[in-house]
Design a protein around this motif. Structure first.
Motif, short mmCIF file in Angstrom:
data_model
loop_
_atom_site.label_atom_id
_atom_site.label_comp_id
_atom_site.label_asym_id
_atom_site.label_seq_id
_atom_site.Cartn_x
_atom_site.Cartn_y
_atom_site.Cartn_z
N MET A 12 0.82 -1.21 0.00
CA MET A 12 0.00 0.00 0.00
C MET A 12 0.86 1.27 0.00
N ILE A 13 1.96 1.23 0.74
CA ILE A 13 2.82 2.41 0.84
C ILE A 13 3.44 2.71 -0.52
N GLY A 14 3.29 3.93 -0.99
CA GLY A 14 3.81 4.33 -2.28
C GLY A 14 2.89 4.00 -3.43
N ALA A 15 1.62 3.72 -3.14
CA ALA A 15 0.68 3.33 -4.19
C ALA A 15 -0.22 4.50 -4.60
N ASP A 16 -0.48 4.59 -5.88
CA ASP A 16 -1.41 5.55 -6.48
C ASP A 16 -2.76 4.84 -6.58
#
Length: 322
Positions: free
Chosen positions: A110-114
């Motif tokens: 999830m971290i760094g997701a658009d």
């Protein structure tokens, strides 16, 4: 699953990494990558919907998430001097009363997701362009680059269609570009009965690694081949994370010489999302397979296994194909 055309006497052991245990997951771990299995699908598998016409899309994949399926469609448009500029996604999620989300990730987490969240705000359907920098609720982007073309919930299914740019050209925005090669897409949906954008639970999210821009080339048709399934016995998911297991040995056909020409995963277990990677080793001549093959249950990888079966032979990991 290996295909060998017409004297390879070997004993092979498989090694599997349990990436994470579903019912041991907590809300504090929901950023972890949980890889999902998928297959190509056809427009005929689409649920009836007025939101989009399944046959109009270039690609379709069916993604196993928990014990249910998500159908994901997409097409790429060309507008500027033949350049590919936009991508249209359509999806059907197995819920008719919750928010749904589709995102482009850097690592599968999830971290760094658009992320695009599609939900009903009480009066209408909306598509929200968000970017996750932590594992808490991702904030809205400064510039909303996703357009909702339609959405509905009916017969236990939520269907939507969105369009977004392939490439992000805004310095102040955090949208991720979609390019060539295999990339991780993340999916999630909320608890039935609520459109509040909140934690989805461990069995309502995951990652699928797919090449958006190019469909995999069809495999060549092989003649005069045998297919050998190298499979382990049933395994209860362990309590601890990141546990390595070695499975019983297997002896391949020996009546004449064979060559391995293809290997592909068989992921039709009840929880394919738990499989992280698989390795097959060939063992040295003269090693008895009885201690491995007759084991009542899979044993943890040991020094003996390393000494007995030192030859690295076949590897498969999430995102790989045949």
């Amino acid at each position: 699953k290996m295909q060998i055309p017409a004297k390879l006497a070997v004993i092979v052991c498989g090694c599997l990494l349990i990436a994470e245990r579903l019912d041991a997951m907590s809300p504090n771990m929901h950023h972890s990558s949980r890889s999902l299995a998928f297959t190509d699908c056809t427009s005929e598998e689409s649920n009836p919907t007025s939101v989009f016409k399944a046959s109009s899309f270039q690609r379709c994949i069916k993604i196993n998430i928990g014990q249910k399926n998500v159908l994901l469609y997409w097409s790429i448009s060309q507008k500027l001097a033949g350049l590919k500029t936009n991508i249209t996604f359509a999806a059907q999620f197995p819920t008719a009363s919750a928010w749904v989300a589709l995102g482009v990730s850097t690592s599968g987490s999830m971290i760094g997701a658009d992320i695009t969240v599609v939900r009903n705000d009480g009066s209408k359907w909306v598509a929200e362009d968000r970017f996750a920098t932590t594992t808490v609720t991702p904030p809205l982007d400064t510039h909303q680059d996703v357009t909702l073309l339609g959405a509905e919930a009916a017969n236990g299914v939520t269907s939507f269609q969105i369009v977004r740019p392939l490439v992000n050209c805004l310095d102040q925005d955090k949208d991720m570009s979609i390019g060539d090669g295999t990339i991780p897409l993340i999916l999630a949906y909320g608890n039935d009965g609520s459109y509040d954008f909140a934690y989805h639970g461990a069995d309502r999210r995951g990652t699928v690694w797919v090449n958006i821009m190019q469909k995999p080339a069809p495999q060549a048709t092989l003649v005069d081949t045998q297919t050998v399934n190298v499979r382990h016995n049933n395994l209860s998911v362990p309590q601890d994370d990141e546990t390595k297991y070695c499975y019983s040995a297997h002896v391949l056909p020996q009546e004449r010489k064979y060559h391995l020409v293809r290997a592909e995963p068989v992921l039709n277990s009840s929880h394919p999302e738990l499989v992280h990677h698989m390795i097959i080793y060939s063992c040295i001549s003269g090693v008895s397979n009885q201690s491995y093959a007759n084991a009542a249950a899979p044993a943890t990888c040991s020094t003996r296994m390393t000494l007995d079966c030192p030859i690295f032979w076949v590897l498969w990991a999430v995102g790989g194909g045949p």
